[in-house]
Design a protein around this motif. Sequence first.
Motif, PDB file in Angstrom:
ATOM      1  N   VAL A  27     -43.797  12.209 -14.482  1.00 54.17           N
ATOM      2  CA  VAL A  27     -43.213  13.273 -15.303  1.00 54.17           C
ATOM      3  C   VAL A  27     -44.096  13.574 -16.506  1.00 54.17           C
ATOM      4  N   GLY A  28     -44.642  12.551 -17.125  1.00 55.74           N
ATOM      5  CA  GLY A  28     -45.479  12.744 -18.299  1.00 55.74           C
ATOM      6  C   GLY A  28     -46.763  13.501 -18.005  1.00 55.74           C
ATOM      7  N   PHE A  29     -47.217  13.432 -16.755  1.00 51.88           N
ATOM      8  CA  PHE A  29     -48.436  14.130 -16.362  1.00 51.88           C
ATOM      9  C   PHE A  29     -48.183  15.528 -15.801  1.00 51.88           C
ATOM     10  N   ALA A  30     -47.002  15.754 -15.247  1.00 56.64           N
ATOM     11  CA  ALA A  30     -46.795  16.957 -14.439  1.00 56.64           C
ATOM     12  C   ALA A  30     -46.290  18.175 -15.207  1.00 56.64           C
ATOM     13  N   PHE A  31     -45.721  17.989 -16.380  1.00 57.13           N
ATOM     14  CA  PHE A  31     -45.083  19.111 -17.073  1.00 57.13           C
ATOM     15  C   PHE A  31     -45.793  19.443 -18.377  1.00 57.13           C
ATOM     16  N   ASP A  32     -45.661  20.670 -18.797  1.00 58.15           N
ATOM     17  CA  ASP A  32     -46.527  21.202 -19.844  1.00 58.15           C
ATOM     18  C   ASP A  32     -45.895  21.367 -21.215  1.00 58.15           C
ATOM     19  N   THR A  33     -44.631  21.071 -21.354  1.00 60.59           N
ATOM     20  CA  THR A  33     -44.002  21.095 -22.679  1.00 60.59           C
ATOM     21  C   THR A  33     -43.171  19.839 -22.847  1.00 60.59           C
ATOM     22  N   ILE A  34     -42.965  19.436 -24.098  1.00 60.63           N
ATOM     23  CA  ILE A  34     -42.173  18.234 -24.347  1.00 60.63           C
ATOM     24  C   ILE A  34     -40.738  18.443 -23.897  1.00 60.63           C
ATOM     25  N   GLU A  35     -40.247  19.673 -23.980  1.00 57.42           N
ATOM     26  CA  GLU A  35     -38.876  19.957 -23.538  1.00 57.42           C
ATOM     27  C   GLU A  35     -38.733  19.721 -22.039  1.00 57.42           C
ATOM     28  N   GLU A  36     -39.723  20.172 -21.271  1.00 58.56           N
ATOM     29  CA  GLU A  36     -39.694  19.947 -19.822  1.00 58.56           C
ATOM     30  C   GLU A  36     -39.769  18.460 -19.504  1.00 58.56           C
ATOM     31  N   VAL A  37     -40.625  17.754 -20.219  1.00 60.72           N
ATOM     32  CA  VAL A  37     -40.777  16.317 -19.990  1.00 60.72           C
ATOM     33  C   VAL A  37     -39.453  15.594 -20.240  1.00 60.72           C
ATOM     34  N   LEU A  38     -38.800  15.903 -21.346  1.00 59.19           N
ATOM     35  CA  LEU A  38     -37.527  15.254 -21.671  1.00 59.19           C
ATOM     36  C   LEU A  38     -36.460  15.590 -20.637  1.00 59.19           C
ATOM     37  N   ASP A  39     -36.399  16.849 -20.237  1.00 64.21           N
ATOM     38  CA  ASP A  39     -35.394  17.273 -19.256  1.00 64.21           C
ATOM     39  C   ASP A  39     -35.602  16.595 -17.912  1.00 64.21           C
ATOM     40  N   HIS A  40     -36.851  16.564 -17.459  1.00 68.69           N
ATOM     41  CA  HIS A  40     -37.114  15.980 -16.138  1.00 68.69           C
ATOM     42  C   HIS A  40     -37.028  14.462 -16.154  1.00 68.69           C
ATOM     43  N   ALA A  41     -37.397  13.842 -17.270  1.00 68.42           N
ATOM     44  CA  ALA A  41     -37.226  12.390 -17.367  1.00 68.42           C
ATOM     45  C   ALA A  41     -35.745  12.030 -17.250  1.00 68.42           C
ATOM     46  N   LYS A  42     -34.904  12.799 -17.884  1.00 71.25           N
ATOM     47  CA  LYS A  42     -33.454  12.580 -17.789  1.00 71.25           C
ATOM     48  C   LYS A  42     -32.971  12.820 -16.361  1.00 71.25           C
ATOM     49  N   LYS A  43     -33.398  13.920 -15.782  1.00 71.87           N
ATOM     50  CA  LYS A  43     -32.978  14.285 -14.423  1.00 71.87           C
ATOM     51  C   LYS A  43     -33.329  13.198 -13.410  1.00 71.87           C
ATOM     52  N   TYR A  44     -34.557  12.687 -13.486  1.00 72.05           N
ATOM     53  CA  TYR A  44     -35.006  11.730 -12.477  1.00 72.05           C
ATOM     54  C   TYR A  44     -34.547  10.303 -12.758  1.00 72.05           C
ATOM     55  N   SER A  45     -34.207   9.997 -13.996  1.00 72.58           N
ATOM     56  CA  SER A  45     -33.731   8.645 -14.293  1.00 72.58           C
ATOM     57  C   SER A  45     -32.238   8.502 -14.032  1.00 72.58           C
ATOM     58  N   GLU A  46     -31.450   9.534 -14.365  1.00 66.67           N
ATOM     59  CA  GLU A  46     -30.004   9.393 -14.301  1.00 66.67           C
ATOM     60  C   GLU A  46     -29.452   9.385 -12.876  1.00 66.67           C
ATOM     61  N   ILE A  47     -30.302   9.579 -11.886  1.00 63.40           N
ATOM     62  CA  ILE A  47     -29.869   9.425 -10.491  1.00 63.40           C
ATOM     63  C   ILE A  47     -29.318   8.022 -10.276  1.00 63.40           C
ATOM     64  N   THR A  48     -29.926   7.067 -10.934  1.00 62.39           N
ATOM     65  CA  THR A  48     -29.453   5.676 -10.880  1.00 62.39           C
ATOM     66  C   THR A  48     -29.120   5.166 -12.280  1.00 62.39           C
ATOM     67  N   HIS A  49     -30.023   5.417 -13.227  1.00 56.52           N
ATOM     68  CA  HIS A  49     -29.932   4.847 -14.580  1.00 56.52           C
ATOM     69  C   HIS A  49     -29.320   5.873 -15.552  1.00 56.52           C
ATOM     70  N   ASN A  50     -28.022   6.066 -15.440  1.00 60.55           N
ATOM     71  CA  ASN A  50     -27.371   7.077 -16.284  1.00 60.55           C
ATOM     72  C   ASN A  50     -26.804   6.507 -17.581  1.00 60.55           C
ATOM     73  N   HIS A  51     -27.040   5.237 -17.843  1.00 62.45           N
ATOM     74  CA  HIS A  51     -26.696   4.684 -19.149  1.00 62.45           C
ATOM     75  C   HIS A  51     -27.618   5.318 -20.198  1.00 62.45           C
ATOM     76  N   PRO A  52     -27.129   5.610 -21.391  1.00 60.97           N
ATOM     77  CA  PRO A  52     -27.979   6.231 -22.426  1.00 60.97           C
ATOM     78  C   PRO A  52     -29.287   5.484 -22.670  1.00 60.97           C
ATOM     79  N   GLU A  53     -29.255   4.148 -22.605  1.00 60.47           N
ATOM     80  CA  GLU A  53     -30.475   3.380 -22.839  1.00 60.47           C
ATOM     81  C   GLU A  53     -31.454   3.516 -21.672  1.00 60.47           C
ATOM     82  N   GLY A  54     -30.938   3.654 -20.464  1.00 60.54           N
ATOM     83  CA  GLY A  54     -31.800   3.870 -19.310  1.00 60.54           C
ATOM     84  C   GLY A  54     -32.505   5.209 -19.383  1.00 60.54           C
TER      85      GLY A  54
END
Length: 255
Positions: free
Chosen positions: A99-126
């Motif tokens: 995710v950190g390499f593939a997207f071009d704005t910090i907003e996209e990075v944050l959104d996609h990191a959340k999207k791909y992590s919360e599939i399993t790790h939906n705790h706020p700390e995850g």
Amino acid sequence: MLGAIVGDIVGSVYEFKNIKTKKFRLFKKGCFFTDDTVLTVSLAEAIMTGRDYAYLMREYYRKYPNRGYGYRFSIWVENESMGPYNSWGNGSAMRISPVGFAFDTIEEVLDHAKKYSEITHNHPEGIKGAQATASAIFLARKGVSKIEIKKFIENNFGYDLSESLDEIRPNYRFNESCQETVPQAIIAFLESTDFEDPIRNAISLGGDSDTLACITGGIAEAYYGLPEKIAKKAMEYLDEFLIKTVLKFREKFCR
């Protein structure tokens, strides 16, 4: 994201045989790729193809069993109707480097990191651990200084990055939480001098060595670049299926 894979492979032999020194052979007998690599490459494929990441994680898990997957993750894989399981484990951060390499704005990075992590790790700390890792990679590849990366991570995620490695090392023990893995991995990068150094830093702490080095390895690649000799050596541990995806991703996003 090959830097993350390098960290995983180098750290694989120290996960349950911790060392507290930076003096060790980078690639030694017994090194192998773990679940960190498997799930990182599956995310790279999901990003490039648009395929469902939950499906790909299960597919890759079955193709590469017995790679050190967490107990709850294994249950999730085998139960296809199961949703996220509120995990704060460091699995969300160790697989997120694409995710950190593939997207071009910090907003996209944050959104996609959340999207791909919360599939399993939906705790706020995850989610936070994944976002902090992906953000550090994004900022590093954009040429942001270490001082500014540190400030961004502390201000936006609340991690305390003020301790030195020498202060952390004596009492640090195995820990699979994002809270006790991601800050340490970022500090290992902040105190480094070249690509190889943060991986040695991370492993020298002890703890969940392959995951610590995986997280910091992705940031290190983004900041320093990846020496060709180390990249080629890491590829020798992968099979053709994994290599194909890694090369495609690097060609598209890591030139």
